[in-house]
Design a protein around this motif. Structure first.
Motif, mmCIF file in Angstrom:
data_model
loop_
_atom_site.group_PDB
_atom_site.id
_atom_site.type_symbol
_atom_site.label_atom_id
_atom_site.label_comp_id
_atom_site.label_asym_id
_atom_site.label_seq_id
_atom_site.Cartn_x
_atom_site.Cartn_y
_atom_site.Cartn_z
ATOM 1 N N TYR A 1 -17.688 -19.154 -28.935
ATOM 2 C CA TYR A 1 -16.513 -18.667 -28.202
ATOM 3 C C TYR A 1 -16.762 -18.786 -26.695
ATOM 4 O O TYR A 1 -17.903 -18.593 -26.226
ATOM 5 N N HIS A 2 -15.664 -19.085 -25.993
ATOM 6 C CA HIS A 2 -15.759 -19.109 -24.520
ATOM 7 C C HIS A 2 -15.918 -17.679 -23.978
ATOM 8 O O HIS A 2 -15.334 -16.746 -24.520
ATOM 9 N N LEU A 3 -16.721 -17.563 -22.927
ATOM 10 C CA LEU A 3 -16.864 -16.245 -22.276
ATOM 11 C C LEU A 3 -15.544 -15.802 -21.649
ATOM 12 O O LEU A 3 -15.203 -14.620 -21.635
ATOM 13 N N GLU A 4 -14.791 -16.769 -21.106
ATOM 14 C CA GLU A 4 -13.504 -16.431 -20.453
ATOM 15 C C GLU A 4 -12.491 -15.922 -21.476
ATOM 16 O O GLU A 4 -11.735 -14.994 -21.210
ATOM 17 N N CYS A 5 -12.467 -16.524 -22.691
ATOM 18 C CA CYS A 5 -11.517 -16.099 -23.735
ATOM 19 C C CYS A 5 -11.823 -14.680 -24.213
ATOM 20 O O CYS A 5 -10.913 -13.918 -24.554
ATOM 21 N N LEU A 6 -13.112 -14.312 -24.236
ATOM 22 C CA LEU A 6 -13.495 -12.956 -24.664
ATOM 23 C C LEU A 6 -13.448 -11.949 -23.533
ATOM 24 O O LEU A 6 -13.558 -10.745 -23.770
ATOM 25 N N GLY A 7 -13.300 -12.409 -22.282
ATOM 26 C CA GLY A 7 -13.274 -11.493 -21.133
ATOM 27 C C GLY A 7 -14.642 -10.944 -20.795
ATOM 28 O O GLY A 7 -14.755 -9.813 -20.337
ATOM 29 N N LEU A 8 -15.709 -11.748 -21.057
ATOM 30 C CA LEU A 8 -17.073 -11.325 -20.772
ATOM 31 C C LEU A 8 -17.664 -12.149 -19.642
ATOM 32 O O LEU A 8 -17.134 -13.217 -19.282
ATOM 33 N N THR A 9 -18.778 -11.658 -19.091
ATOM 34 C CA THR A 9 -19.534 -12.388 -18.070
ATOM 35 C C THR A 9 -20.950 -12.632 -18.595
ATOM 36 O O THR A 9 -21.340 -12.129 -19.649
ATOM 37 N N ARG A 10 -21.726 -13.383 -17.837
ATOM 38 C CA ARG A 10 -23.096 -13.717 -18.250
ATOM 39 C C ARG A 10 -23.968 -12.459 -18.298
ATOM 40 O O ARG A 10 -24.805 -12.302 -19.185
ATOM 41 N N LYS A 11 -23.738 -11.549 -17.358
ATOM 42 C CA LYS A 11 -24.515 -10.298 -17.352
ATOM 43 C C LYS A 11 -24.233 -9.479 -18.603
ATOM 44 O O LYS A 11 -25.147 -8.907 -19.211
ATOM 45 N N ASP A 12 -22.940 -9.393 -19.013
ATOM 46 C CA ASP A 12 -22.596 -8.644 -20.225
ATOM 47 C C ASP A 12 -23.260 -9.241 -21.459
ATOM 48 O O ASP A 12 -23.757 -8.516 -22.336
ATOM 49 N N VAL A 13 -23.316 -10.573 -21.537
ATOM 50 C CA VAL A 13 -23.913 -11.245 -22.699
ATOM 51 C C VAL A 13 -25.413 -11.015 -22.747
ATOM 52 O O VAL A 13 -26.005 -10.855 -23.811
ATOM 53 N N ASP A 14 -26.061 -10.979 -21.565
ATOM 54 C CA ASP A 14 -27.505 -10.721 -21.521
ATOM 55 C C ASP A 14 -27.838 -9.323 -22.040
ATOM 56 O O ASP A 14 -28.914 -9.113 -22.614
ATOM 57 N N LEU A 15 -26.936 -8.368 -21.836
ATOM 58 C CA LEU A 15 -27.175 -7.009 -22.298
ATOM 59 C C LEU A 15 -26.974 -6.848 -23.815
ATOM 60 O O LEU A 15 -27.501 -5.919 -24.418
ATOM 61 N N ILE A 16 -26.192 -7.739 -24.453
ATOM 62 C CA ILE A 16 -25.910 -7.647 -25.892
ATOM 63 C C ILE A 16 -27.060 -8.264 -26.679
ATOM 64 O O ILE A 16 -27.499 -9.388 -26.389
ATOM 65 N N ASP A 17 -27.577 -7.540 -27.703
ATOM 66 C CA ASP A 17 -28.659 -8.058 -28.564
ATOM 67 C C ASP A 17 -28.113 -9.052 -29.592
ATOM 68 O O ASP A 17 -28.629 -10.169 -29.730
ATOM 69 N N LYS A 18 -27.097 -8.628 -30.331
ATOM 70 C CA LYS A 18 -26.495 -9.479 -31.358
ATOM 71 C C LYS A 18 -24.989 -9.451 -31.171
ATOM 72 O O LYS A 18 -24.371 -8.395 -31.268
ATOM 73 N N PHE A 19 -24.396 -10.648 -30.919
ATOM 74 C CA PHE A 19 -22.963 -10.727 -30.695
ATOM 75 C C PHE A 19 -22.257 -11.070 -31.996
ATOM 76 O O PHE A 19 -22.661 -12.018 -32.706
ATOM 77 N N ILE A 20 -21.209 -10.332 -32.335
ATOM 78 C CA ILE A 20 -20.343 -10.620 -33.488
ATOM 79 C C ILE A 20 -18.911 -10.564 -32.976
ATOM 80 O O ILE A 20 -18.513 -9.604 -32.320
ATOM 81 N N CYS A 21 -18.126 -11.590 -33.260
ATOM 82 C CA CYS A 21 -16.741 -11.655 -32.781
ATOM 83 C C CYS A 21 -15.914 -10.560 -33.450
ATOM 84 O O CYS A 21 -16.277 -10.049 -34.518
ATOM 85 N N PRO A 22 -14.780 -10.171 -32.841
ATOM 86 C CA PRO A 22 -13.997 -9.063 -33.389
ATOM 87 C C PRO A 22 -13.449 -9.307 -34.790
ATOM 88 O O PRO A 22 -13.427 -8.405 -35.631
ATOM 89 N N GLN A 23 -13.040 -10.559 -35.096
ATOM 90 C CA GLN A 23 -12.492 -10.832 -36.430
ATOM 91 C C GLN A 23 -13.572 -10.728 -37.501
ATOM 92 O O GLN A 23 -13.358 -10.166 -38.585
ATOM 93 N N CYS A 24 -14.773 -11.239 -37.180
ATOM 94 C CA CYS A 24 -15.881 -11.142 -38.143
ATOM 95 C C CYS A 24 -16.313 -9.690 -38.359
ATOM 96 O O CYS A 24 -16.680 -9.295 -39.467
ATOM 97 N N SER A 25 -16.287 -8.895 -37.277
ATOM 98 C CA SER A 25 -16.648 -7.487 -37.431
ATOM 99 C C SER A 25 -15.656 -6.763 -38.329
ATOM 100 O O SER A 25 -16.038 -5.910 -39.149
ATOM 101 N N LYS A 26 -14.359 -7.117 -38.230
ATOM 102 C CA LYS A 26 -13.349 -6.517 -39.106
ATOM 103 C C LYS A 26 -13.610 -6.880 -40.571
ATOM 104 O O LYS A 26 -13.535 -6.041 -41.472
ATOM 105 N N THR A 27 -13.925 -8.169 -40.806
ATOM 106 C CA THR A 27 -14.185 -8.602 -42.187
ATOM 107 C C THR A 27 -15.427 -7.929 -42.749
ATOM 108 O O THR A 27 -15.459 -7.528 -43.918
ATOM 109 N N LEU A 28 -16.470 -7.767 -41.915
ATOM 110 C CA LEU A 28 -17.691 -7.096 -42.368
ATOM 111 C C LEU A 28 -17.429 -5.634 -42.741
ATOM 112 O O LEU A 28 -17.921 -5.133 -43.761
ATOM 113 N N SER A 29 -16.647 -4.944 -41.911
ATOM 114 C CA SER A 29 -16.332 -3.544 -42.205
ATOM 115 C C SER A 29 -15.511 -3.416 -43.481
ATOM 116 O O SER A 29 -15.720 -2.504 -44.291
#
Length: 302
Positions: free
Chosen positions: A45-73
């Motif tokens: 996914y593009h960082l711009e489409c998700l509304g994130l920056t490089r600093k935010d991504v560095d702080l995240i350990d494991k990224f899961i997109c919102p649709q996948c998180s919904k399916t997992l739940s």
């Protein structure tokens, strides 16, 4: 996180939901938990489409997109086994018993409160009667005790002893009356002293007001005298001005009416040197035309 500019050309897939190529991507790690999940953005996914920056991504350990998180739940909810209710009839019976107990307790409480209130009202109604009965009994008991005491003293000693006792009682009563009167006199004296102090304070205030009124009357008289003197001077000057003709041919100054005219004002009229200098310094008005004097010129005879 990595750049996927060449990946679309190699495998022919479109990444991210926008379908655009180029830019900075972030990878979805939902496939690591469950491989049956299909990510809508093919895992990137593009960082711009998700509304994130490089600093935010560095702080995240494991990224899961919102649709996948919904399916997992949703999958977790479906996997959890439903707890079957056991002994539903017993639970219902227990609940009914509890409700019946609470209702019975409430009814019993209300009945007790009503009975207690009625009992209190009856006691309130009987209180004055009981009070009168007790007072009557006390008076009777006092009279009986006094009779017994008198008869005992007469039997043991004599009537003289009884008279002595009565005299002692009367003396004690007189002492009590004297003490009460003394205390009342002390309190009256205190109140008298307080009133005296208040009177003295008020007298001081009256004296201050009297002195202020005297000062004000003296000030008014002095001002009246000044006013009278000013009015007298104005009348005198008016009389002098009426006596002297205000024309150009007269040689006397129209202001002081004493000195000759030896200077010219800015408006063209003439006056003495002292009066013209005074008007120029004080920015006064000409006595003839009323114009403000800005300058004066000294005249010299040839």
């Amino acid at each position: 996180m990595s750049s996927r500019c060449t990946a679309e050309e190699e495998d022919g897939l479109s990444y991210c939901t926008c379908g655009k190529s180029g830019g900075e991507f972030v990878g979805c790690e939902s496939n690591l938990k469950d491989k049956s999940i299909i990510c809508p953005g093919n895992g990137w996914y593009h960082l711009e489409c998700l509304g994130l920056t490089r600093k935010d991504v560095d702080l995240i350990d494991k990224f899961i997109c919102p649709q996948c998180s919904k399916t997992l739940s949703a999958m977790k909810r479906n996997r959890q086994p439903r707890k079957r209710k056991k002994n539903q009839k017993q639970d219902k019976a227990r609940k009914l018993e509890k409700c019946q107990r609470t209702r019975a307790f409430k009814e019993y409480k209300q009945n007790v409160l009503q009975e207690f209130g009625l009992h209190i009202e009856t006691l309130k109604a009987k209180m004055p009667l009981l009070k009168t009965e007790l007072e009557m009994k006390l008076t009777k008991a006092k009279a009986a005790i006094s009779k017994q005491w008198k008869s005992k003293i007469i039997q043991e000693h004599s009537e003289e002893k009884w008279e002595l006792c009565m005299n002692i009682m009367s003396q004690e009563q007189s002492e009590l009356i004297y003490a009460n009167t003394k205390a009342n006199i002390v309190t009256m004296n205190k109140e008298k002293n307080q009133l005296r102090q208040k009177l003295q304070e008020k007298e001081k205030l009256v004296q201050q007001l009297h002195s202020q009124t005297i000062k004000l009357t003296a000030d008014i008289r002095s001002r009246e005298q000044k006013l009278k003197s000013i009015q007298g001077e104005a009348q005198r000057k008016k009389d002098v001005l009426e006596r002297i003709p205000m024309n150009e041919n007269s040689t006397v100054c129209p202001m002081c009416c004493v000195k000759p005219r030896d200077s010219v004002l800015g408006c063209g009229h003439q006056a003495c040197e002292g009066c013209s200098i005074n008007l120029e310094t004080k920015r006064g008005a000409c006595p003839v035309c009323g114009e403000i004097v800005n300058r004066c010129i000294k005249m010299y005879q040839s």
